[in-house]
Write a protein that holds these residues in place. Structure first.
Motif, PDB file in Angstrom:
ATOM      1  N   UNK A  44       0.809  -1.215   0.000  1.00  0.00           N
ATOM      2  CA  UNK A  44       0.000   0.000   0.000  1.00  0.00           C
ATOM      3  C   UNK A  44       0.846   1.271   0.000  1.00  0.00           C
ATOM      4  N   UNK A  45       2.054   1.227   0.574  1.00  0.00           N
ATOM      5  CA  UNK A  45       2.868   2.438   0.571  1.00  0.00           C
ATOM      6  C   UNK A  45       3.350   2.761  -0.837  1.00  0.00           C
ATOM      7  N   UNK A  46       3.843   1.761  -1.563  1.00  0.00           N
ATOM      8  CA  UNK A  46       4.279   1.984  -2.944  1.00  0.00           C
ATOM      9  C   UNK A  46       3.116   2.433  -3.818  1.00  0.00           C
ATOM     10  N   UNK A  47       1.939   1.818  -3.619  1.00  0.00           N
ATOM     11  CA  UNK A  47       0.772   2.191  -4.413  1.00  0.00           C
ATOM     12  C   UNK A  47       0.308   3.606  -4.090  1.00  0.00           C
ATOM     13  N   UNK A  48       0.299   3.948  -2.807  1.00  0.00           N
ATOM     14  CA  UNK A  48      -0.136   5.286  -2.410  1.00  0.00           C
ATOM     15  C   UNK A  48       0.801   6.358  -2.964  1.00  0.00           C
ATOM     16  N   UNK A  49       2.093   6.099  -2.907  1.00  0.00           N
ATOM     17  CA  UNK A  49       3.059   7.073  -3.448  1.00  0.00           C
ATOM     18  C   UNK A  49       2.928   7.183  -4.966  1.00  0.00           C
ATOM     19  N   UNK A  57      -4.002   7.523   3.989  1.00  0.00           N
ATOM     20  CA  UNK A  57      -5.055   7.250   3.008  1.00  0.00           C
ATOM     21  C   UNK A  57      -6.423   7.699   3.502  1.00  0.00           C
ATOM     22  N   UNK A  58      -7.176   8.360   2.638  1.00  0.00           N
ATOM     23  CA  UNK A  58      -8.551   8.724   2.941  1.00  0.00           C
ATOM     24  C   UNK A  58      -9.464   7.566   2.551  1.00  0.00           C
ATOM     25  N   UNK A  59     -10.764   7.692   2.871  1.00  0.00           N
ATOM     26  CA  UNK A  59     -11.712   6.637   2.537  1.00  0.00           C
ATOM     27  C   UNK A  59     -11.809   6.457   1.020  1.00  0.00           C
ATOM     28  N   UNK A  60     -11.872   7.559   0.254  1.00  0.00           N
ATOM     29  CA  UNK A  60     -11.952   7.462  -1.206  1.00  0.00           C
ATOM     30  C   UNK A  60     -10.707   6.829  -1.800  1.00  0.00           C
ATOM     31  N   UNK A  81      -6.772   0.314 -12.967  1.00  0.00           N
ATOM     32  CA  UNK A  81      -5.724   1.253 -12.585  1.00  0.00           C
ATOM     33  C   UNK A  81      -6.200   2.684 -12.821  1.00  0.00           C
ATOM     34  N   UNK A  82      -6.109   3.555 -11.815  1.00  0.00           N
ATOM     35  CA  UNK A  82      -6.571   4.938 -11.996  1.00  0.00           C
ATOM     36  C   UNK A  82      -5.739   5.720 -13.013  1.00  0.00           C
ATOM     37  N   UNK A  83      -4.478   5.304 -13.226  1.00  0.00           N
ATOM     38  CA  UNK A  83      -3.656   6.011 -14.199  1.00  0.00           C
ATOM     39  C   UNK A  83      -3.927   5.535 -15.618  1.00  0.00           C
ATOM     40  N   UNK A  84      -4.469   4.317 -15.777  1.00  0.00           N
ATOM     41  CA  UNK A  84      -4.758   3.793 -17.112  1.00  0.00           C
ATOM     42  C   UNK A  84      -6.201   4.039 -17.515  1.00  0.00           C
ATOM     43  N   UNK A  93     -13.552  12.524  -6.858  1.00  0.00           N
ATOM     44  CA  UNK A  93     -12.891  13.717  -6.321  1.00  0.00           C
ATOM     45  C   UNK A  93     -11.453  13.455  -5.877  1.00  0.00           C
ATOM     46  N   UNK A  94     -11.029  12.187  -5.893  1.00  0.00           N
ATOM     47  CA  UNK A  94      -9.665  11.855  -5.460  1.00  0.00           C
ATOM     48  C   UNK A  94      -8.660  12.415  -6.464  1.00  0.00           C
ATOM     49  N   UNK A  95      -7.664  13.125  -5.977  1.00  0.00           N
ATOM     50  CA  UNK A  95      -6.638  13.720  -6.824  1.00  0.00           C
ATOM     51  C   UNK A  95      -5.491  12.733  -7.022  1.00  0.00           C
ATOM     52  N   UNK A  96      -5.152  12.503  -8.273  1.00  0.00           N
ATOM     53  CA  UNK A  96      -4.057  11.589  -8.595  1.00  0.00           C
ATOM     54  C   UNK A  96      -2.762  12.357  -8.783  1.00  0.00           C
ATOM     55  N   UNK A  97      -1.660  11.727  -8.423  1.00  0.00           N
ATOM     56  CA  UNK A  97      -0.348  12.321  -8.643  1.00  0.00           C
ATOM     57  C   UNK A  97      -0.057  12.322 -10.137  1.00  0.00           C
ATOM     58  N   UNK A  98       0.610  13.352 -10.659  1.00  0.00           N
ATOM     59  CA  UNK A  98       0.919  13.383 -12.098  1.00  0.00           C
ATOM     60  C   UNK A  98       1.834  12.228 -12.490  1.00  0.00           C
ATOM     61  N   UNK A  99       1.565  11.649 -13.653  1.00  0.00           N
ATOM     62  CA  UNK A  99       2.380  10.552 -14.150  1.00  0.00           C
ATOM     63  C   UNK A  99       3.730  11.081 -14.624  1.00  0.00           C
ATOM     64  N   UNK A 100       4.800  10.342 -14.381  1.00  0.00           N
ATOM     65  CA  UNK A 100       6.090  10.773 -14.900  1.00  0.00           C
ATOM     66  C   UNK A 100       6.105  10.724 -16.418  1.00  0.00           C
ATOM     67  N   UNK A 101       6.944  11.554 -17.038  1.00  0.00           N
ATOM     68  CA  UNK A 101       7.051  11.587 -18.488  1.00  0.00           C
ATOM     69  C   UNK A 101       7.587  10.256 -18.999  1.00  0.00           C
ATOM     70  N   UNK A 102       6.882   9.677 -19.981  1.00  0.00           N
ATOM     71  CA  UNK A 102       7.337   8.424 -20.588  1.00  0.00           C
ATOM     72  C   UNK A 102       7.155   8.531 -22.095  1.00  0.00           C
ATOM     73  N   UNK A 103       8.168   8.148 -22.858  1.00  0.00           N
ATOM     74  CA  UNK A 103       8.067   8.290 -24.297  1.00  0.00           C
ATOM     75  C   UNK A 103       7.400   7.075 -24.918  1.00  0.00           C
ATOM     76  N   UNK A 104       7.334   7.082 -26.236  1.00  0.00           N
ATOM     77  CA  UNK A 104       6.575   6.062 -26.954  1.00  0.00           C
ATOM     78  C   UNK A 104       7.199   4.677 -26.876  1.00  0.00           C
TER      79      UNK A 104
END
Length: 706
Positions: A195-200, A210-213, A229-232, A266-277
């Motif tokens: 959960x720590x790696x996922x939360x970060x 971690x909040x409830x959401x 996955x929230x980023x996908x 309403x949960x705010x996601x951390x910005x994804x790191x830059x990744x190329x094609x």
């Protein structure tokens, strides 16, 4: 004396009762023996289990290092960094969410859940014959046992070991210790274990806050990390989190008010790191590991075919030439099928959907490759006369973009300028099933319809499959299979787990058929609809544009490298001005000029490179805009905008032999003497001789073929 009916010998009931009692005794004995055996097995497993501190130190996940063809590291797929969080510091909302969703009776069972197993068995029985596995019965203890000690292979033996080890875990460790192990070892996707790696990764802060959401979103990932996955797929993650909140409320972990006040959107996601094609390529290649090597948890190095220089050039070509608002994809294959570059979209961060390998779109006139391959294999040659005239096939009447007809031309000219009526006549002659079989032979894996409009590319295809087909023509008719992994090596021991072996034994068409097809493809680039793809050395290729300009394609090869480009919108809406001979061909040329600059130029057996002063004006002067097929996604004819259909022809009313309709008036006549002169191949001392088909005296008159 006769026996009384009531005598023991005449009454079978006591015998049945005796047999039933015997069966019961045996069942009890077997059950007791099974319990004793299980008890002994659990005791042995308890003795063999490592201590809790040792379990905490065991690695999370497998380290996979991906390298380019030159050995440069592309990406390290190892676990994302995270700290071990003691159970006392794990937010209660996270603990409650996991237990409610994954194992509601976690605190009451001995490692296995008989109620859940019975329910799962009942469901499996109701769905017997569907091929689905028995699922949904694994407890948290079973899941962590499988994660640490076992593999994901689904066998009865593995399931029995899992049950025994789960009960041993419950015997040796407390519920809180097991839950702590689970929360710090479970996979959340994207390389995040715990959960720590996922939360970060997803929220940018430690797992202790971690909040409830946020907890609901993470708990929703257990079912399918890649799907939720929230980023996908943020929307899928939100919908799944709402299900988690509902389950938590049903389990009494949160109130109706808490559920109503919490909106996962309403949960705010951390910005994804830059990744190329390059990630489009690694996602596609690594998905094949399961079929190449046995399952292993050891760290491995995966050597790939990717050329980083070509990948950079491909990315630049797509970004520079794709019109605003459109998506694009590019695949480039070497002679043996090695993928040297792959771009699945303009921006991997905003969309991980790989349009080069996953998207299925209509290819338009690019599909005529298979129509003309079938024609050449049937005995036609590039110089065979054909007729461009109106045709009706079971009520379907294809039209040319120019709205005019050219009368008798040769096969080479018909292909160069992508004449629809000629493609339809060829399909009718050789058979639409034959054309479909040719497409499958050359590697098209998507369903192909066989109604007449299929010759104009009404069936959906994938870019990588079409690129493979063109590469097979460029290889002289030998099948080319795209691949991305050269070898897999275990780190440390350097044991080779897999090494690619090339297979050039599968011949798809005779060499002379491939050579003649190359002739046609090269003509399309030199004088026809693909002139924007010229790069200063011989190129063979074909454009493709679908109805209403929804898709634009260019596919071609030069100097042993085959490249396919697609452009369009993901929602398949029309795009004004999109044509295969424009932006896609320009992107192809921009990439190929750089990609083949340092490669030898062997040319083609049928090559012709015209000086600039010999090039005629744009093809629109003769045939109008190329590749306008005027068929919808179902293969039905559609009229182009602002162009009225031609007046119907009067029927011929005489007793003479049927003649081809006279050509309609059109623009300047093609200079046939010039066309024949520049496109007729002769033997050249520096080139291998062209494959020539011997004339056949029994060949019917070309007009009669149509």
């Amino acid at each position: 004396m006769a026996r009384s009916p009531s005598s023991p010998a005449a009454n079978p009931e006591p015998r049945r009762g005796k047999r039933f009692g015997t069966i019961v005794k045996w069942l009890v004995a077997i059950g007791v023996a099974g319990l004793v055996g299980t008890f002994i097995a659990v005791l042995i497993a308890v003795a063999s289990l490592p201590g809790y501190d040792e379990l905490k130190l065991s690695p999370n996940g497998q380290s996979i290092r991906v390298l380019a063809a030159d050995g440069t590291q592309i990406v390290n797929m190892g676990p994302a960094p995270g700290e071990w969080i003691p159970i006392d510091q794990v937010p209660s909302v996270m603990q409650d969410a996991v237990v409610a969703v994954e194992d509601r009776r976690f605190y009451r069972h001995p490692g296995i859940d008989p109620i859940g197993m019975a329910r799962s068995a009942k469901t499996a029985w109701e769905r017997r014959g569907t091929g689905r596995r028995l699922q949904g019965a694994s407890t948290i203890t079973q899941q962590i046992t499988r994660n640490i000690f076992l593999t994901n292979s689904y066998t009865a033996g593995r399931k029995i070991r899992e049950i025994i080890l789960a009960m041993a875990m419950e015997w040796k460790f407390s519920k809180r210790q097991i839950l702590e192990l689970y929360l710090n070892r479970v996979y959340f996707g994207g390389g995040a274990y715990g959960i720590d790696a996922a939360s970060r990764k997803f929220y940018g802060h430690p797992g202790t806050r971690l909040s409830l959401g946020e907890a609901a979103i993470l708990a929703g990932l257990f079912k399918a990390p890649s799907n939720y996955s929230p980023s996908a797929d943020a929307q899928a993650a939100v919908e799944r989190a709402r299900v988690v909140l509902s389950v938590m409320r049903d389990a009494g972990k949160i109130s109706y008010a808490e559920q109503a006040e919490t909106d996962p959107a309403d949960v705010k996601l951390a910005p994804e790191p830059k990744r190329n094609s390059v990630r489009y390529f690694t996602d596609w290649a690594l998905a094949q590991l399961d079929t190449l090597i046995d399952e292993t948890t050891a760290p491995i190095d995966v050597y790939t075919t990717l050329d980083l220089g070509m990948q950079r050039d491909a990315d630049n070509a797509i970004r520079a030439n794709t019109p605003a608002g459109l998506q694009a994809a590019l695949v480039s294959l070497d002679r043996d099928g090695a993928v040297r570059a792959m771009v699945g979209g303009k921006d991997y961060v905003s969309s991980i959907y790989n349009r080069a390998t996953q998207a299925e779109r209509q290819p338009g006139s690019a599909f005529k490759l298979f129509v003309y391959l079938a024609a050449l294999e049937s005995g036609m040659t590039p110089s065979t006369p054909v007729v461009d005239a109106p045709i009706n096939i079971d009520g379907w009447s294809p039209r040319n973009a120019s709205r005019r007809f050219s009368g008798q031309i040769d096969l080479r000219t018909a292909f160069a300028f992508s004449i629809n009526t000629v493609a339809a006549r060829i399909g009718q002659q050789v058979g639409f099933d034959t054309v479909a079989d040719m497409a499958r032979r050359f590697g098209i894996t998507t369903p192909i319809n066989t109604h007449p409009a299929m010759v104009l590319g009404s069936s959906n295809v994938r870019l990588i499959d079409m690129t493979r087909a063109f590469a097979s023509v460029g290889s002289g008719g030998v099948a080319v299979m795209p691949y991305g992994i050269l070898r897999v090596v275990q780190q440390g021991t350097q044991e080779v787990l897999y090494e690619h072996r090339a297979d050039d034994t599968r011949v798809l068409v005779a060499p002379q058929v491939a050579a003649q097809m190359t002739d046609l493809l090269q003509t399309a680039v030199n004088t026809g609809s693909g002139r924007a793809a010229q790069i200063g050395r011989p190129v063979a290729g074909k454009t493709g544009t679908t109805s209403s300009n929804k898709d634009g394609w260019f596919l071609g090869f030069s100097s042993g490298l085959t490249t396919g480009v697609w452009m369009g919108r993901d929602d398949a809406k029309p795009v004004g001005g999109l044509q295969g001979g424009r932006a896609p061909a320009a992107a192809f040329a921009a990439f190929m000029r750089q990609a083949v600059a340092n490669r030898p130029d062997p040319g083609f057996n049928t090559d012709v490179t015209l000086p600039e002063w010999q090039l005629e004006p744009d093809e629109e002067a003769y045939f109008g805009e190329p590749d306008q097929n005027f068929v919808d996604e179902n293969g039905e004819p559609t009229a182009p905008v602002d162009i009225a259909p031609p007046a119907p022809r009067a029927p011929v009313e005489d007793d003479s032999e049927p003649q081809a309709p006279a050509p309609e008036p059109r623009g300047p006549e093609l200079d046939r003497q010039w066309l024949d002169g520049v496109l007729t191949r002769g033997d050249r001392p520096e080139r291998a001789p062209r494959y020539e088909r011997q004339p056949r005296n029994d060949r019917p008159d070309p007009d009669e073929q149509f």
